[in-house]
Design an enzyme around this catalytic site. Structure first.
Site, PDB file in Angstrom:
ATOM      1  N   ASN A 147       0.508  -1.130  -0.201  1.00 30.46           N
ATOM      2  CA  ASN A 147       0.122  -0.160   0.014  1.00 30.46           C
ATOM      3  C   ASN A 147       0.944   1.287   0.120  1.00 30.46           C
ATOM      4  O   ASN A 147       1.737   1.508   0.955  1.00 30.46           O
ATOM      5  CB  ASN A 147      -0.818  -0.034   1.403  1.00 30.46           C
ATOM      6  CG  ASN A 147      -1.810   1.194   1.432  1.00 30.46           C
ATOM      7  OD1 ASN A 147      -1.453   2.256   1.239  1.00 30.46           O
ATOM      8  ND2 ASN A 147      -3.031   1.041   1.892  1.00 30.46           N
ATOM      9  N   HIS A 166       0.843   6.266   1.931  1.00 34.68           N
ATOM     10  CA  HIS A 166       1.584   7.066   2.786  1.00 34.68           C
ATOM     11  C   HIS A 166       2.884   7.707   2.083  1.00 34.68           C
ATOM     12  O   HIS A 166       3.546   8.927   2.600  1.00 34.68           O
ATOM     13  CB  HIS A 166       1.887   6.528   4.190  1.00 34.68           C
ATOM     14  CG  HIS A 166       0.798   6.222   4.792  1.00 34.68           C
ATOM     15  ND1 HIS A 166      -0.078   7.248   4.937  1.00 34.68           N
ATOM     16  CD2 HIS A 166       0.131   5.245   5.273  1.00 34.68           C
ATOM     17  CE1 HIS A 166      -1.397   6.685   5.674  1.00 34.68           C
ATOM     18  NE2 HIS A 166      -1.087   5.573   5.688  1.00 34.68           N
ATOM     19  N   HIS A 184      -5.718   3.564  -1.468  1.00 33.42           N
ATOM     20  CA  HIS A 184      -6.818   4.257  -0.944  1.00 33.42           C
ATOM     21  C   HIS A 184      -7.351   5.467  -1.383  1.00 33.42           C
ATOM     22  O   HIS A 184      -6.459   6.443  -0.940  1.00 33.42           O
ATOM     23  CB  HIS A 184      -6.937   3.825   0.482  1.00 33.42           C
ATOM     24  CG  HIS A 184      -8.108   4.132   1.028  1.00 33.42           C
ATOM     25  ND1 HIS A 184      -8.277   4.120   2.509  1.00 33.42           N
ATOM     26  CD2 HIS A 184      -9.234   4.770   0.651  1.00 33.42           C
ATOM     27  CE1 HIS A 184      -9.667   4.195   3.099  1.00 33.42           C
ATOM     28  NE2 HIS A 184     -10.429   4.732   1.878  1.00 33.42           N
ATOM     29  N   ARG A 210      -9.451   8.377  -0.645  1.00 26.65           N
ATOM     30  CA  ARG A 210     -10.506   8.519   0.277  1.00 26.65           C
ATOM     31  C   ARG A 210     -11.252   9.683  -0.254  1.00 26.65           C
ATOM     32  O   ARG A 210     -10.878  10.577  -1.041  1.00 26.65           O
ATOM     33  CB  ARG A 210      -9.705   9.016   1.539  1.00 26.65           C
ATOM     34  CG  ARG A 210      -8.896   8.141   2.278  1.00 26.65           C
ATOM     35  CD  ARG A 210      -8.246   8.413   3.598  1.00 26.65           C
ATOM     36  NE  ARG A 210      -9.415   8.511   4.519  1.00 26.65           N
ATOM     37  CZ  ARG A 210      -9.620   7.569   5.643  1.00 26.65           C
ATOM     38  NH1 ARG A 210      -8.802   6.526   5.592  1.00 26.65           N
ATOM     39  NH2 ARG A 210     -10.347   7.669   6.375  1.00 26.65           N
ATOM     40  N   ARG A 217      -6.857  12.801   1.177  1.00 28.57           N
ATOM     41  CA  ARG A 217      -5.747  13.235   2.001  1.00 28.57           C
ATOM     42  C   ARG A 217      -4.469  12.589   1.841  1.00 28.57           C
ATOM     43  O   ARG A 217      -3.597  13.207   2.015  1.00 28.57           O
ATOM     44  CB  ARG A 217      -5.981  12.811   3.439  1.00 28.57           C
ATOM     45  CG  ARG A 217      -6.124  11.582   3.765  1.00 28.57           C
ATOM     46  CD  ARG A 217      -6.063  11.365   5.296  1.00 28.57           C
ATOM     47  NE  ARG A 217      -7.536  11.330   5.652  1.00 28.57           N
ATOM     48  CZ  ARG A 217      -8.033  10.974   6.816  1.00 28.57           C
ATOM     49  NH1 ARG A 217      -7.472   9.965   7.674  1.00 28.57           N
ATOM     50  NH2 ARG A 217      -9.299  10.986   7.162  1.00 28.57           N
ATOM     51  N   GLU A 243      -8.863   0.775  -3.157  1.00 30.44           N
ATOM     52  CA  GLU A 243      -9.397   0.649  -1.723  1.00 30.44           C
ATOM     53  C   GLU A 243     -10.403   1.967  -1.955  1.00 30.44           C
ATOM     54  O   GLU A 243     -10.007   2.903  -2.170  1.00 30.44           O
ATOM     55  CB  GLU A 243      -8.675   0.892  -0.511  1.00 30.44           C
ATOM     56  CG  GLU A 243      -8.045  -0.462  -0.362  1.00 30.44           C
ATOM     57  CD  GLU A 243      -7.071  -0.199   0.722  1.00 30.44           C
ATOM     58  OE1 GLU A 243      -7.198   0.864   1.554  1.00 30.44           O
ATOM     59  OE2 GLU A 243      -6.290  -1.104   1.241  1.00 30.44           O
ATOM     60  N   THR A 287      -8.284   3.707   8.710  1.00 22.44           N
ATOM     61  CA  THR A 287      -9.710   3.219   8.671  1.00 22.44           C
ATOM     62  C   THR A 287      -9.897   2.084   9.926  1.00 22.44           C
ATOM     63  O   THR A 287      -9.219   1.135  10.293  1.00 22.44           O
ATOM     64  CB  THR A 287      -9.779   1.815   7.400  1.00 22.44           C
ATOM     65  OG1 THR A 287      -9.065   2.785   6.261  1.00 22.44           O
ATOM     66  CG2 THR A 287     -10.871   1.294   7.186  1.00 22.44           C
ATOM     67  N   GLU A 312     -11.270  -9.292   3.160  1.00 22.10           N
ATOM     68  CA  GLU A 312     -10.036  -8.980   3.601  1.00 22.10           C
ATOM     69  C   GLU A 312      -9.951  -8.882   5.284  1.00 22.10           C
ATOM     70  O   GLU A 312     -10.966  -7.983   5.669  1.00 22.10           O
ATOM     71  CB  GLU A 312      -9.451  -7.772   3.099  1.00 22.10           C
ATOM     72  CG  GLU A 312      -7.856  -7.455   3.677  1.00 22.10           C
ATOM     73  CD  GLU A 312      -7.347  -6.299   2.978  1.00 22.10           C
ATOM     74  OE1 GLU A 312      -7.517  -6.027   1.758  1.00 22.10           O
ATOM     75  OE2 GLU A 312      -6.491  -5.431   3.673  1.00 22.10           O
ATOM     76  N   HIS A 333      -3.644  -4.458   7.591  1.00 22.04           N
ATOM     77  CA  HIS A 333      -3.780  -3.392   8.376  1.00 22.04           C
ATOM     78  C   HIS A 333      -2.868  -3.324   9.802  1.00 22.04           C
ATOM     79  O   HIS A 333      -2.982  -4.376  10.602  1.00 22.04           O
ATOM     80  CB  HIS A 333      -5.294  -2.896   8.742  1.00 22.04           C
ATOM     81  CG  HIS A 333      -5.482  -1.470   9.023  1.00 22.04           C
ATOM     82  ND1 HIS A 333      -4.989  -0.996  10.102  1.00 22.04           N
ATOM     83  CD2 HIS A 333      -6.021  -0.537   8.325  1.00 22.04           C
ATOM     84  CE1 HIS A 333      -5.167   0.309  10.133  1.00 22.04           C
ATOM     85  NE2 HIS A 333      -5.831   0.729   8.944  1.00 22.04           N
TER      86      HIS A 333
HETATM   87  N1  PXP Z   1      -5.929  -3.129   3.999  1.00 25.18           N
HETATM   88  C1  PXP Z   1      -7.027  -2.310   3.927  1.00 25.18           C
HETATM   89  C2  PXP Z   1      -8.233  -2.794   3.558  1.00 25.18           C
HETATM   90  C3  PXP Z   1      -6.492  -0.850   4.300  1.00 25.18           C
HETATM   91  O1  PXP Z   1      -7.788  -0.013   4.368  1.00 25.18           O
HETATM   92  C4  PXP Z   1      -5.269  -0.738   4.705  1.00 25.18           C
HETATM   93  C5  PXP Z   1      -4.880   0.932   4.906  1.00 25.18           C
HETATM   94  O2  PXP Z   1      -5.116   1.616   3.994  1.00 25.18           O
HETATM   95  C6  PXP Z   1      -4.258  -1.641   4.735  1.00 25.18           C
HETATM   96  C7  PXP Z   1      -4.751  -2.792   4.364  1.00 25.18           C
HETATM   97  C8  PXP Z   1      -3.061  -1.141   5.040  1.00 25.18           C
HETATM   98  O3  PXP Z   1      -2.921  -0.904   6.353  1.00 25.18           O
HETATM   99  P1  PXP Z   1      -1.430  -0.472   7.069  1.00 25.18           P
HETATM  100  O4  PXP Z   1      -1.254   0.751   6.067  1.00 25.18           O
HETATM  101  O5  PXP Z   1      -1.561  -0.263   8.255  1.00 25.18           O
HETATM  102  O6  PXP Z   1      -0.252  -1.445   6.598  1.00 25.18           O
END
Ligand code: PXP
Length: 249
Positions: free
Chosen positions: A12, A15, A48, A50, A54, A75, A106, A156, A199
């Site tokens: 992901n 960030h 994602h 949003r 952001r 996402e 989330t 998930e 997550h």
């Molecule tokens: N899976 C989903 C569905 C998420 O919403 C997120 C965060 O956007 C992640 C995985 C990844 O989480 P993290 O960034 O905490 O590893």
């Protein structure tokens, strides 16, 4: 890239966009990070979009769709706006997540059981367009069974609570949550759902989850991007991959 035990790693890159947006600059570029992640062994990229944009923005989704060689897991919240965007791009997968404007990340899983009818109608056109539809849910039997009933292909499982309990040193509760995740992985698979998880996962928390034989994909972002400050993104991904494979072996 096919990995031992078929456990895929989705990276992901939200960030990377957070850092870029902090200064309103053009860098760091999420697509560049995504390409680097691909080279380092990511099996997919997750982003994602949003409602408040952001981190990832609309132009990032366009760039990722055009520039990636691995599948994009898009996402999004279950809104009309996001459905239109997904239907315009038709990413490999859409993962429907709950979204609250004021949350930092989330929190909790999607309420599928209470919104079964609405979500069934919401995901149908996405499936028809060719997206794999994933629902981000807590390890809760009512949510798993509702996801199967409405025709999602994937669930998930939200590992955030498990990771938070680990970070707080509440190990008995962490282990109980890990057991729930394990049981729900098996139950979801028995209902014909493909199982993903993610997550909050870190080098310290990934292995017990990666060891569940039903889990086909882990989506990991914040920790990998954070760790890349110290060791670089390819090294962070390589180490995560190594831990996943070790857990699976
Ligand atoms: N899976 C989903 C569905 C998420 O919403 C997120 C965060 O956007 C992640 C995985 C990844 O989480 P993290 O960034 O905490 O590893």
């Amino acid at each position: 890239m096919t990995q031992p035990g078929n456990l895929r790693l989705g990276v992901n890159i939200d960030h990377v966009a957070t850092v870029r947006n902090a200064r309103g600059s053009a860098y760091p570029d999420p697509l560049r990070a995504a390409k680097l992640a691909e080279e380092a062994g990511a099996d997919g990229i997750t982003a994602h979009l949003r409602e408040d944009r952001r981190h990832i923005g609309d132009a990032d989704i366009e760039a990722l769709m055009a520039g990636l060689s691995v599948p994009l897991n898009f996402e999004m919240a279950a809104t009309n706006e996001m459905q239109k965007i997904a239907l315009r791009h038709v990413p490999h997968a859409v993962c429907i997540v709950p979204e609250k404007r004021e949350e930092r990340t989330t929190e909790g899983g999607l309420e599928v059981a209470r919104e079964e009818n609405r979500l069934a109608h919401y995901i149908a056109p996405l499936r028809e367009a060719g997206c794999r539809v994933s629902l981000f849910i807590a390890a809760d039997i009512a949510q798993v069974e509702a996801a199967a009933r409405i025709g999602a292909q994937v669930v998930e499982l939200h590992t955030g609570a498990y990771c938070d309990l680990h970070a707080e040193g509440r190990f008995d509760e962490r282990d109980a949550e890990c057991d729930r995740l394990r049981e729900m992985s098996a139950h979801a698979q028995s209902l014909g759902l493909e199982v993903h998880a993610g997550h909050g996962l870190t080098f310290d928390t990934v292995k017990p989850i990666a060891a569940f034989p039903e889990v086909m994909e882990l989506n990991i972002g914040h920790f990998l991007i954070a760790e890349s400050i110290f060791i670089g993104l390819p090294a962070a991904i390589t180490e995560m991959r190594r831990l996943m494979d070790e857990a699976r072996a």
